[in-house]
Design a protein around this motif. Structure first.
Motif, PDB file in Angstrom:
ATOM      1  N   ARG A 151       0.689  -1.189  -0.022  1.00  0.00           N
ATOM      2  CA  ARG A 151       0.048  -0.073   0.122  1.00  0.00           C
ATOM      3  C   ARG A 151       0.947   1.378   0.001  1.00  0.00           C
ATOM      4  O   ARG A 151       0.368   2.336  -0.214  1.00  0.00           O
ATOM      5  CB  ARG A 151      -0.889  -0.183   1.079  1.00  0.00           C
TER       6      ARG A 151
ATOM      7  N   THR B 146      -2.727  -2.916  -4.699  1.00  0.00           N
ATOM      8  CA  THR B 146      -2.872  -1.789  -3.642  1.00  0.00           C
ATOM      9  C   THR B 146      -3.956  -2.154  -2.539  1.00  0.00           C
ATOM     10  O   THR B 146      -3.622  -2.062  -1.280  1.00  0.00           O
ATOM     11  CB  THR B 146      -3.395  -0.515  -4.293  1.00  0.00           C
ATOM     12  N   GLU B 147      -5.007  -3.036  -3.077  1.00  0.00           N
ATOM     13  CA  GLU B 147      -6.063  -3.362  -1.943  1.00  0.00           C
ATOM     14  C   GLU B 147      -5.550  -4.403  -1.005  1.00  0.00           C
ATOM     15  O   GLU B 147      -6.283  -4.486  -0.065  1.00  0.00           O
ATOM     16  CB  GLU B 147      -7.319  -3.674  -2.655  1.00  0.00           C
TER      17      GLU B 147
ATOM     18  N   GLN C 191     -13.730   0.889  -0.107  1.00  0.00           N
ATOM     19  CA  GLN C 191     -12.491   0.679  -0.877  1.00  0.00           C
ATOM     20  C   GLN C 191     -13.034   0.488  -2.221  1.00  0.00           C
ATOM     21  O   GLN C 191     -12.564   1.092  -3.361  1.00  0.00           O
ATOM     22  CB  GLN C 191     -11.700  -0.664  -0.394  1.00  0.00           C
TER      23      GLN C 191
ATOM     24  N   THR D  95      -3.971  -2.493   1.559  1.00  0.00           N
ATOM     25  CA  THR D  95      -4.865  -1.760   2.354  1.00  0.00           C
ATOM     26  C   THR D  95      -5.859  -2.712   3.065  1.00  0.00           C
ATOM     27  O   THR D  95      -5.993  -2.408   4.545  1.00  0.00           O
ATOM     28  CB  THR D  95      -5.501  -0.686   1.561  1.00  0.00           C
TER      29      THR D  95
END
Length: 447
Positions: free
Chosen positions: A297, A326-327, A380, A330
Motif C-alpha cells: 500500500r 494496492t487493495e 474501498q 490496504t
C-alpha cells in the motif's frame, strides 16, 4: 461571602495541581501551535512563490475552458474573390454538415452577406470593399480594398489592429478576424452539437417529431434494417461523440474497480488471520505479513499501474492488477487490525467446548468481523471506481485513458465534460449503493 484561608488554599492547590501549576506546554501550547502554523504558511508562500504564481497565471483561460465545456462554435470563412464575389467555406467536419444553410446567414440584395453572431446586437456584414462589425452599440467599418485592412474612424477597445488583419472580440458570442481577402467568423452556440446523431446519420438535422415518426411507423430508410435499429446504430457509432466507445470504456473502469477490489479482498482475508497477533501467535509471521501489507500500500496505485503497463502492455488487465496489489495491502492491514480488536470472550467460550479451530473462527470471530470487513471493502470499492479513472490515464485502460486523450487535443472540451459527467454519475450511484449496503449490514439508518 466565603473567605478561604491560606491553609485551605494550599490544600486545594495540592489536590488539583493541574489547574494551579500548569506546565509550559499547557500554558503556551495553543499559542505555539498558532505561531508554528503561521510561520509554516509564510514559508509555503515563499517556497512556492505564490504572489508570482498568481500574478502570472492565465486566469482568462478558466473562463474559455468552462465555456467550451457547455458550447460549440461554427467557423464560416468568407473569401473575397478577384471578381468581387464572396465564397463561403466551412471547416471540414463542420457541425452543420456537408451542405449548410444556416438561418443566421443572410444574402443581401447588394451581394453582401450579413452574419448574426448574437441576435441583432452583434453582427458582421461582409462585402467586397468593406466589412462592418456591429457590437456594443456601435458599427465599425473596416476597409478591405487596399493592401491591408483599415478601420474607419476610432478603434474601439474590443477591436485590435495588426499589420495584416483586424481582430474583433465579441465576447462569449465569438470573434471576427478580418484580412484583405478573407473574413473568418467564430460564432458560439450553447449546447453540445450533434450529440444524438452526427452529420453522417440518416436522421441528422431532422426535427424530433419526424425522427420519432420514422422510428415508430415510417418507411424503412435502409431496406435490410429497421429504423429503430438504424437509429441505435447511428447513436452508438456517433463519430463525434463516440458513445459506444465511451460507454464501453466506462464499463471497463467499473469492471477494473470491481475485479481488483474483489481479488484484493479475497487475498487479504486469509492473510489477515495470519497477521493478527491474537489469532496466529507467531510474531515473526505477524511482522513479515504486516510489513508486506505496508509495502503493497505504500507504493501508490498509479505507480503499480505504470509498472504493470510496462509488463503487460496498456489495457484493463494492468489496471485491475494495480488495484489488486494496492487493495491487498490496504485491506490486509484493515482486516488484521479489525481482528486484533475483537472481543475474545466468544472465541474462548467456543474453544472451551473443544470445538475445532475452523468452528471457533466461524462462530467466535466471523459474526464480529463480517459487517466491519464488508463495510470496509465496500468503501474501498467505491473509492477504486474513482482511482480506476486516474490510472487509466497512464495506459491502464478504461475511461481515464479516453478522457486523457480528449484533454490532450485541447479542443474537445465538450467531450471532456461529457465523460466527466458520466464519471460523476457513476461515482454518485456507487456511493449511494455502497452507503445503503453498509448501513444495512451495520444495522443503522442511512441519512
Amino acid at each position: 461571602m466565603t473567605v478561604i484561608d491560606a491553609n485551605r488554599m494550599h490544600e486545594i492547590e495540592t489536590r488539583y495541581p493541574e489547574y494551579f501549576h500548569r506546565s509550559f506546554r499547557q500554558r503556551f501550547g495553543g499559542l505555539m501551535i498558532l505561531i508554528a502554523t503561521l510561520l509554516y504558511s509564510l514559508y509555503a508562500v515563499w517556497f512556492f512563490d505564490l504572489p508570482k504564481l498568481f500574478a502570472e497565471a492565465h486566469w482568462e483561460r478558466v473562463g474559455i475552458y468552462l465555456s467550451q465545456w457547455v458550447s460549440y462554435d461554427v467557423q464560416p470563412e468568407f473569401r473575397i474573390e478577384d471578381d468581387g464575389s464572396i465564397d463561403i467555406r466551412y471547416p471540414r467536419f463542420s457541425p452543420l454538415g456537408d451542405n449548410p444553410h444556416p438561418d443566421w446567414l443572410v444574402n443581401n440584395p447588394d451581394s453582401s452577406i450579413t452574419v448574426s453572431v448574437s441576435g441583432t446586437s452583434r453582427s458582421v456584414t461582409v462585402s467586397k470593399s468593406e466589412t462592418i462589425v456591429t457590437a456594443h452599440g456601435v458599427s465599425v467599418p473596416v476597409e478591405v480594398s487596399s493592401g491591408a485592412p483599415k478601420v474607419v474612424g476610432p478603434v474601439p477597445g474590443w477591436m485590435t489592429v495588426y499589420d495584416d488583419n483586424v481582430l474583433a472580440d465579441l465576447g462569449f458570442a465569438g470573434n471576427v478576424s478580418i484580412s484583405v481577402d478573407r473574413v473568418k467568423i467564430r460564432k458560439r452556440f450553447i449546447g453540445w452539437a450533434n450529440f444524438i446523431f452526427d452529420t453522417q446519420s440518416s436522421f441528422f438535422d431532422k426535427p424530433v417529431g419526424e425522427v420519432v415518426s420514422l422510428i415508430v411507423s415510417g418507411p424503412r430508410i435502409k431496406p435490410d434494417q429497421s429504423n429503430l435499429s438504424l437509429a441505435f446504430d447511428d447513436i452508438w457509432n456517433n463519430s463525434e461523440w463516440q458513445h459506444g466507445d465511451v460507454w464501453t470504456k466506462l464499463f471497463q473502469t467499473i469492471v477494473m474497480a470491481f475485479l481488483g477490489t474483489l481479488l484484493g479482498a479475497l487475498t487479504a482475508f486469509p492473510l489477515a488471520f495470519l497477521a493478527a497477533r491474537n489469532i496466529t501467535p507467531n510474531r515473526l509471521l505477524n511482522q513479515i505479513l504486516k510489513r508486506f501489507f505496508d509495502f503493497l500500500r505504500s507504493v501508490d496505485m498509479l505507480i503499480w499501474a505504470l509498472f504493470l503497463t510496462r509488463a503487460f502492455g496498456p489495457g484493463p488487465l494492468a489496471g485491475s492488477g494495480a488495484i489488486f496489489l494496492t487493495e491487498t495491502g490496504t485491506l490486509g492491514k484493515l482486516y488484521s487490525e479489525g481482528l486484533e480488536n475483537i472481543d475474545n470472550k466468544p472465541r474462548e467460550g467456543i474453544k472451551s467446548t473443544g470445538a475445532q479451530t475452523v468452528l471457533v473462527h466461524r462462530y467466535g470471530i466471523m459474526p464480529q468481523i463480517v459487517p466491519v470487513f464488508v463495510s470496509q471493502t465496500l468503501y474501498q470499492w467505491e473509492s477504486n471506481v474513482r482511482g480506476a479513472t486516474i490510472i487509466g490515464a497512464v495506459g491502464a485502460g478504461g475511461i481515464g485513458l479516453k478522457l486523457w486523450e480528449a484533454m490532450r487535443t485541447n479542443a474537445n472540451w465538450e467531450n471532456v465534460a461529457y465523460m466527466v459527467i458520466l464519471i460523476l454519475i457513476v461515482v454518485f450511484i456507487f456511493d449511494a449503493a455502497s452507503n445503503a449496503l453498509r448501513h444495512r449490514l451495520m444495522g443503522t439508518k442511512a441519512h
